[in-house]
Design an enzyme around this catalytic site. Structure first.
Site, mmCIF file in Angstrom:
data_model
loop_
_atom_site.group_PDB
_atom_site.id
_atom_site.type_symbol
_atom_site.label_atom_id
_atom_site.label_comp_id
_atom_site.label_asym_id
_atom_site.label_seq_id
_atom_site.Cartn_x
_atom_site.Cartn_y
_atom_site.Cartn_z
ATOM 1 N N ARG A 218 24.115 38.492 33.014
ATOM 2 C CA ARG A 218 24.924 39.199 34.002
ATOM 3 C C ARG A 218 24.022 40.216 34.677
ATOM 4 O O ARG A 218 23.125 40.789 34.041
ATOM 5 C CB ARG A 218 26.093 39.936 33.344
ATOM 6 C CG ARG A 218 27.253 39.040 32.905
ATOM 7 C CD ARG A 218 28.028 38.471 34.093
ATOM 8 N NE ARG A 218 29.190 37.703 33.667
ATOM 9 C CZ ARG A 218 29.183 36.394 33.422
ATOM 10 N NH1 ARG A 218 28.051 35.701 33.556
ATOM 11 N NH2 ARG A 218 30.291 35.778 33.060
ATOM 12 N N GLU A 246 27.239 41.781 42.851
ATOM 13 C CA GLU A 246 27.400 40.364 43.113
ATOM 14 C C GLU A 246 28.680 40.152 43.904
ATOM 15 O O GLU A 246 29.708 40.701 43.493
ATOM 16 C CB GLU A 246 27.489 39.627 41.772
ATOM 17 C CG GLU A 246 26.932 38.234 41.819
ATOM 18 C CD GLU A 246 26.842 37.615 40.423
ATOM 19 O OE1 GLU A 246 27.723 36.807 40.119
ATOM 20 O OE2 GLU A 246 25.906 37.949 39.668
ATOM 21 N N HIS A 265 24.479 32.742 41.343
ATOM 22 C CA HIS A 265 25.329 32.536 40.151
ATOM 23 C C HIS A 265 25.813 31.082 40.064
ATOM 24 O O HIS A 265 27.021 30.824 39.975
ATOM 25 C CB HIS A 265 26.516 33.503 40.164
ATOM 26 C CG HIS A 265 27.043 33.801 38.783
ATOM 27 N ND1 HIS A 265 27.568 35.011 38.424
ATOM 28 C CD2 HIS A 265 27.125 33.028 37.667
ATOM 29 C CE1 HIS A 265 27.969 34.974 37.166
ATOM 30 N NE2 HIS A 265 27.701 33.765 36.681
ATOM 31 N N ALA A 267 24.231 28.684 37.870
ATOM 32 C CA ALA A 267 23.675 27.960 36.709
ATOM 33 C C ALA A 267 24.703 27.027 36.068
ATOM 34 O O ALA A 267 24.381 25.907 35.685
ATOM 35 C CB ALA A 267 23.129 28.951 35.687
HETATM 36 C C1 GLV Z 1 29.031 32.098 33.747
HETATM 37 O O1 GLV Z 1 28.560 33.028 34.302
HETATM 38 C C2 GLV Z 1 29.611 32.151 32.430
HETATM 39 O O2 GLV Z 1 29.861 33.254 31.907
HETATM 40 O O3 GLV Z 1 29.873 31.085 31.843
#
Ligand code: GLV
Length: 302
Positions: A218, A246, A265, A267
């Site tokens: 984060r 963000e 953000h 991923a």
């Molecule tokens: C994504 O940011 C998550 O917390 O899975």
């Protein structure tokens, strides 16, 4: 039983369950009517700003099942008696894959070559490399394990760090000795009061010259001002999937700091996570309906 779900795909895997009425709320537009009757809420991937207000109205809520690993958007607002479960495991593959891709992109200078390509420029040069380096994983949980499995084959040494030491995992208190050994530092810690600003000026200054900071945790885990300062000195490199704030506003100094590669953000935003998420939702709902213990219940300081 009324359930708010984040997508039509979730309706498709849940609607055949007995006595289940699914209502889609994807976080855009006004919330549907009937928050007062919702027993299970599965909020959308990107947290909605009106979360505290909605939770305040959900007087029948029993289960809040996130589709994220992080629960920082919900935990402080959780009404008494509501069980909070995260999506542990759902984003392991996607996030671990992003982290490998991001560290390679930065070390092999893909963003710079992409910029040269746009100019039609053959910008030959030597670059860094992942092989023979030491990768320090800070926040060694299920995503860290998935990352280590993927790094197997890249000829790197992996150092594991978690909140407290266990077996071959170091404790966070050992970071001052471990950071100077790492060529790549990957952040995977949850966002909690204990990890806020963990990566401060002291942490960054303990990193080796030329080391890469990879943040898949984060944005608030990193002191953005300290990171911009260290990047501006050209001391370290960074790959960030998360930032503070963000979305990162246009004109923010992080956008143009030297040596940083930023993705918005993303991923866990892949079909791999989607498939795993639907499997988790169905199995959790079956447990909830049967009155069986749920998976991934968040308790204490997780
Ligand atoms: C994504 O940011 C998550 O917390 O899975």
């Amino acid at each position: 039983m009324k359930i708010w779900v984040p997508s039509k795909a979730a309706v498709d895997v849940l609607s055949d369950l007995p006595d289940v009425e699914c209502v889609v709320y994807d976080g855009t537009g006004p919330a549907p009517d009937g928050a007062e009757e919702v027993e299970v809420w599965i909020p959308p991937l990107m947290p909605v700003a009106r979360t505290p207000e909605l939770l305040g109205r959900m007087s029948r809520l029993r289960l809040l099942q996130t589709v994220t690993a992080g629960v920082d958007a919900y935990r402080p607002h959780l009404p008494e008696g509501v069980v909070l479960c995260n999506a542990r495991g759902v984003h392991d593959a996607g996030t671990a894959e992003w982290a490998v891709g991001a560290m390679i992109a930065v070390l092999r200078e893909f963003p710079g070559f992409a910029a040269a390509q746009r100019e039609g420029e053959w910008a030959y040069r030597h670059t860094g490399v992942l092989a023979d380096s030491t990768v320090l994983i800070v926040g060694y949980g299920s995503i860290g394990e998935a990352l280590e499995r993927r790094l197997d084959g890249f000829e790197v040494d992996v150092i594991r760090v978690a909140r407290t030491a266990r077996g071959d995992v170091h404790g966070q208190d050992e970071l001052p000795e471990l950071l100077p050994r790492a060529d790549v530092v990957v952040l995977l810690v949850p966002s909690t009061p204990a990890t806020a600003g963990l990566v401060d000026a002291g942490f960054l200054s303990a990193m080796k010259d030329g080391a890469v900071l990879v943040n898949a945790a984060r944005g608030g885990v990193v002191d953005t001002g300290a990171l911009v300062a260290e990047l501006s000195r050209g001391r370290i490199l960074a790959a960030l999937d998360v930032t503070d704030p963000e979305p990162l506003p246009s004109g923010h100094p992080l956008w143009t700091a030297p040596g940083v590669f930023i993705t918005p953000h993303v991923a866990g935003s892949t079909p791999a996570s989607g498939r795993r998420m639907l499997r988790l939702l169905r199995s959790q709902l079956l447990r909830h309906l049967a009155g069986e213990p749920l998976k991934n219940v968040i308790t204490g300081s997780y």
